[in-house]
Design a protein around this motif. Structure first.
Motif: not given
Length: 121
Positions: A38-39, A41, A68, A70-72, A76, A96
């Motif tokens: 995940y971190n 991507q 993507n 969720c990351y935005k 992290n 997060f």
């Protein structure tokens, strides 16, 4: 004097403990791998962690949009902490950069992700 009933009970407890320990080790390994992917991507690696059934239910593009997005929004994935097991679903606190969510996870017998869901606590 130890009876057969107590011997059977001790054996049953020891077998159950071993199975639970193996499950805990497997889930810990998968959550760590998920966090790393995940971190980074790495959508392909996350998609490959899914069971065939989950891959068929979601597309790689759908997974990409989800990861993507969720990351935005959340940043992290800093830590994943075990909470409980209920109905064969392991629940974790997923911390997060910007929020904390509950992550529900279920693995198949071959250690692939068959269910993964994030929700507010």
């Amino acid at each position: 004097m130890i009876t057969i009933r107590y011997v059977v009970l001790i054996l049953l407890c020891s077998i159950t403990h071993t199975t639970v320990s193996q499950d805990e080790i497997t889930y810990k390994s998968v959550t760590k791998k998920f966090q790393q992917n995940y971190n980074a991507q790495d959508v392909d690696a996350i998609y490959d962690m899914y069971t065939t059934e989950l891959q068929e239910a979601t597309t790689k593009k759908g997974v990409s949009l989800f990861i993507n997005g969720c990351y935005k929004e959340f940043g992290n994935l800093k830590s994943i902490t075990f909470i409980e097991i209920a109905e064969n679903i392991y629940s974790y606190s997923a911390e997060f950069d910007k929020t904390v969510l509950i992550m529900d996870l279920q693995l198949s017998t071959d250690s692939k992700i068959s269910t993964i869901q994030f929700q507010e606590p």
